[in-house]
Write an enzyme that holds these catalytic residues in place. Structure first.
Site, PDB file in Angstrom:
ATOM      1  N   GLY A  25       0.843  -1.198   0.000  1.00 44.09           N
ATOM      2  CA  GLY A  25       0.000   0.000   0.000  1.00 44.09           C
ATOM      3  C   GLY A  25       0.877   1.246   0.000  1.00 44.09           C
TER       4      GLY A  25
ATOM      5  N   SER B  94       6.811  -4.554  -1.436  1.00 42.71           N
ATOM      6  CA  SER B  94       6.542  -3.156  -1.766  1.00 42.71           C
ATOM      7  C   SER B  94       6.592  -2.315  -0.487  1.00 42.71           C
ATOM      8  CB  SER B  94       5.193  -3.053  -2.491  1.00 42.71           C
ATOM      9  OG  SER B  94       5.021  -1.789  -3.068  1.00 42.71           O
ATOM     10  N   TRP B  95       5.498  -1.637  -0.127  1.00 44.32           N
ATOM     11  CA  TRP B  95       5.487  -0.886   1.123  1.00 44.32           C
ATOM     12  C   TRP B  95       5.739  -1.816   2.310  1.00 44.32           C
ATOM     13  CZ3 TRP B  95       6.122   3.089   4.021  1.00 44.32           C
ATOM     14  CH2 TRP B  95       5.566   3.130   5.312  1.00 44.32           C
TER      15      TRP B  95
ATOM     16  N   ASP C 121       9.585  -4.581 -13.019  1.00 42.86           N
ATOM     17  CA  ASP C 121       8.830  -3.828 -12.022  1.00 42.86           C
ATOM     18  C   ASP C 121       8.923  -2.336 -12.335  1.00 42.86           C
ATOM     19  OD1 ASP C 121       7.742  -2.644  -9.756  1.00 42.86           O
ATOM     20  OD2 ASP C 121       8.638  -4.093  -8.376  1.00 42.86           O
TER      21      ASP C 121
ATOM     22  N   HIS D  54       5.665  -6.072 -10.729  1.00 45.04           N
ATOM     23  CA  HIS D  54       5.587  -5.711  -9.313  1.00 45.04           C
ATOM     24  C   HIS D  54       4.721  -6.669  -8.504  1.00 45.04           C
ATOM     25  CE1 HIS D  54       5.967  -3.025  -5.913  1.00 45.04           C
ATOM     26  NE2 HIS D  54       4.655  -3.011  -5.749  1.00 45.04           N
TER      27      HIS D  54
END
Length: 322
Positions: free
Chosen positions: A43, A110-111, A266, A294
């Site tokens: 996120g 990711s986050w 990505d 990604h």
């Protein structure tokens, strides 16, 4: 090709109050006596999904998933108050202590990878090992790449044009500030329109332009709004981190067994981020997935991640204390 483990259900789900009015939804599945691993979703503002449990061998791992502040099943949904990176780190410690876990493996994408690396830098003695996918270093250049001109927008000019249609004329250089104002506005229609535009732009880049536009009539508009609101909140505030902090402090995790997994294609978080980490981090092994972007749900990425969790279990088994 290695695939996900079979779907499993949690053996326990419960709320954990972390202060400031926030209540997190936490679940456990797999082996209650296994190696503890905590899954950190992306996120910011996204949430855990059932298939996230299946990256881990349920006979070996005690699998812990939770929705971060304001996200998914945690409440109050979409709340930005007392919702910073440092609050999330404190939440991880609250969960660890509540579950009586001495140390654990961190798995994030990711986050989630950003948060996992930062947690390890703050609490290295609590981390058995790290599996980090598609890492986002949260530098100014990384944020600008996604939300500024002369970045990934060059790959998707039509969709970028649609994303910037909500901006006042001549203000394309500052979309984050303007979207932040829209998404925190008391004008519900304005906020929802901004959320849909924000989500459409993000989905376009994540899926390499293969997604269709979200519909304003969607029953999921509330979820779309909450996710966009939280994500913009973090990006606008530079993820509440100092510039280049994650690379600067990599020496704090120098000896933690780490597997970095990154898709060659990505476009959300370019491979450069994991490469830079590998160059400064002797304990880190970088696995590049040539055909992947990604998303964690691509077949080649799934295979690499599941193999990484299996390998990590062997790496930490010798010094993990049950």
């Amino acid at each position: 090709m290695t695939t996900l483990y079979p779907n499993i259900e949690p053996y326990a789900t419960y709320p954990i109050a972390v202060g400031d009015g926030h209540i997190l939804t936490v679940e456990e599945c797999g082996n209650p006596e296994g190696i503890p691993v905590i899954f950190l979703h992306g996120g910011p503002g996204s949430h855990c999904k059932p298939h996230h449990r299946a990256f881990f061998d349920p006979a070996i791992y005690r699998i812990i998933l939770f929705d971060q502040r304001g996200s998914g099943r945690s409440t109050p949904r979409g709340n930005l108050q007392d919702n910073t990176t440092w609050d999330l780190l404190a939440d991880l410690e609250t969960i660890r202590k509540k579950l009586n876990i001495e140390n654990w493996v961190i798995f994030g994408g990711s986050w989630g990878a950003t948060l996992g690396l930062l947690y390890a830098q703050q609490y290295p003695e609590r981390v058995l090992g790290l599996i980090l996918r598609g890492i986002f270093l949260a530098r100014e250049r990384d944020i600008h790449w996604f939300y500024g001109e002369d970045g990934v927008n060059r790959f998707f000019p039509k969709q970028w044009h649609e994303f910037t249609q909500l901006l006042p004329e001549g203000r394309w250089e500052t979309p984050l500030a303007i979207y932040y104002n829209y998404l925190t506005s008391n004008d519900i229609k304005e906020a929802e329109n901004a959320a849909l535009a924000w989500a459409n732009w993000g989905n376009c880049v994540v899926t390499l332009g293969q997604t269709t536009q979200l519909l304003e009539q969607s029953a999921e508009i509330a979820e779309i709004f909450n996710e966009a609101r939280i994500e913009c909140h973090y990006m606008f505030h530079h993820c509440f981190l100092e510039e280049n902090q994650l690379l600067r402090d990599v020496d704090k995790v120098a000896d933690i067994p780490t597997i970095l997994v990154h898709g060659q294609c990505d476009l959300v978080c370019p491979l450069e981020s994991s490469y830079l980490l590998e160059q400064q981090w002797p304990a880190a092994q970088l696995r590049i997935v040539p055909a992947a972007g990604h998303l964690a749900c691509e077949p080649e990425m799934i295979a690499t991640l599941v193999e990484a969790t299996n390998e990590m279990a062997k790496m930490v088994a010798t010094f993990w204390k049950n």
